[in-house]
Design a protein around this motif. Sequence first.
Motif, PDB file in Angstrom:
ATOM      1  N   ALA A 157      13.493  24.082 -11.389  1.00 19.61           N
ATOM      2  CA  ALA A 157      14.120  24.961 -12.696  1.00 19.61           C
ATOM      3  C   ALA A 157      13.283  26.364 -12.806  1.00 19.61           C
ATOM      4  O   ALA A 157      11.978  26.342 -12.490  1.00 19.61           O
ATOM      5  N   PHE A 167      18.686  25.663 -12.878  1.00 15.42           N
ATOM      6  CA  PHE A 167      17.899  24.112 -12.366  1.00 15.42           C
ATOM      7  C   PHE A 167      18.768  23.678 -11.186  1.00 15.42           C
ATOM      8  O   PHE A 167      20.056  23.922 -10.849  1.00 15.42           O
ATOM      9  N   ASP A 217      19.272  19.678  -9.143  1.00 12.24           N
ATOM     10  CA  ASP A 217      18.839  18.243  -9.009  1.00 12.24           C
ATOM     11  C   ASP A 217      18.570  17.797  -7.523  1.00 12.24           C
ATOM     12  O   ASP A 217      17.810  16.719  -7.394  1.00 12.24           O
ATOM     13  N   THR A 224      23.246  13.560 -10.853  1.00 12.35           N
ATOM     14  CA  THR A 224      23.192  14.806 -11.888  1.00 12.35           C
ATOM     15  C   THR A 224      22.464  14.571 -13.053  1.00 12.35           C
ATOM     16  O   THR A 224      22.768  13.618 -13.966  1.00 12.35           O
ATOM     17  N   GLY A 225      21.803  15.743 -13.674  1.00  3.66           N
ATOM     18  CA  GLY A 225      21.257  15.600 -14.968  1.00  3.66           C
ATOM     19  C   GLY A 225      19.817  14.649 -15.040  1.00  3.66           C
ATOM     20  O   GLY A 225      19.303  14.967 -15.974  1.00  3.66           O
ATOM     21  N   LYS A 236      17.543  19.563 -14.998  1.00  3.07           N
ATOM     22  CA  LYS A 236      17.561  19.755 -16.629  1.00  3.07           C
ATOM     23  C   LYS A 236      16.346  19.153 -17.398  1.00  3.07           C
ATOM     24  O   LYS A 236      15.904  19.847 -18.218  1.00  3.07           O
ATOM     25  N   LEU A 265      13.751  21.802 -16.671  1.00  2.00           N
ATOM     26  CA  LEU A 265      14.132  23.079 -17.622  1.00  2.00           C
ATOM     27  C   LEU A 265      13.851  22.793 -19.045  1.00  2.00           C
ATOM     28  O   LEU A 265      13.281  23.676 -19.792  1.00  2.00           O
ATOM     29  N   GLU A 266      14.213  21.660 -19.405  1.00  2.00           N
ATOM     30  CA  GLU A 266      13.957  21.300 -20.978  1.00  2.00           C
ATOM     31  C   GLU A 266      12.681  21.261 -21.392  1.00  2.00           C
ATOM     32  O   GLU A 266      12.227  21.665 -22.624  1.00  2.00           O
TER      33      GLU A 266
END
Length: 211
Positions: A59, A71, A73, A78-79, A83, A86-87
């Motif tokens: 990310a 970002f 994977d 996925t997710g 992510k 990034l968070e």
Amino acid sequence: MEGKADSYKVIAHGGMGEIEEKKSVFIANTAPVQTEEEALTFIESMKKKYWDARHNCYAYVLGEKAQIVRFSDDGEPTGTAGKPILEVLLGMEVRNLVVVVTRYFGGTLLGTGGLVRAYTQATQAGMAGSDIRTMRRGVLLNITTDYNGIGKIQYIMGRRKIAIEEPEYTDVVSLKVKIPYEEEEEVSKEITEATAGKAQIEKEGSIYFML
């Protein structure tokens, strides 16, 4: 500077952190970047370095208000990777950086919750290994004074813990200082009063500077 953030965080130097989860090893590498091209170049360099790894997820965040975020994977569900990375960066309010988390698969599936937790913790470890600094919004002032005024200006700057840059000594003294934007008026007034109006103060522009 209207609409700009008053301050934001960056990393002065890249860092690294590593965690292990059920024999899978997660290695996070961070780097300061100013453009998407720089971010993508760093990502490619990590993919070459860890060419034998199962995943190189990443990310990056660009701009003082996170105007650009990307970002990936990189093959994880996925997710579960990009992510969470990034968070962590957005949560820490760090800007102009890229993080690549490399995973060497240990043979045991972690599940979506386990992956999110592992990528989050790896990113946190990478950030803990980085030199995080604050960028402050301010102004660059060019000050010209006679030799009688320089000591007074040095005293004012010293009391405010403001560094004097690029002093030039000719028939007058010229110097540059970076002032937090909210202190500009007060500092200019102090200098004018201390030098009886002899110092010339020129605003060169608005900047961000590192604390």
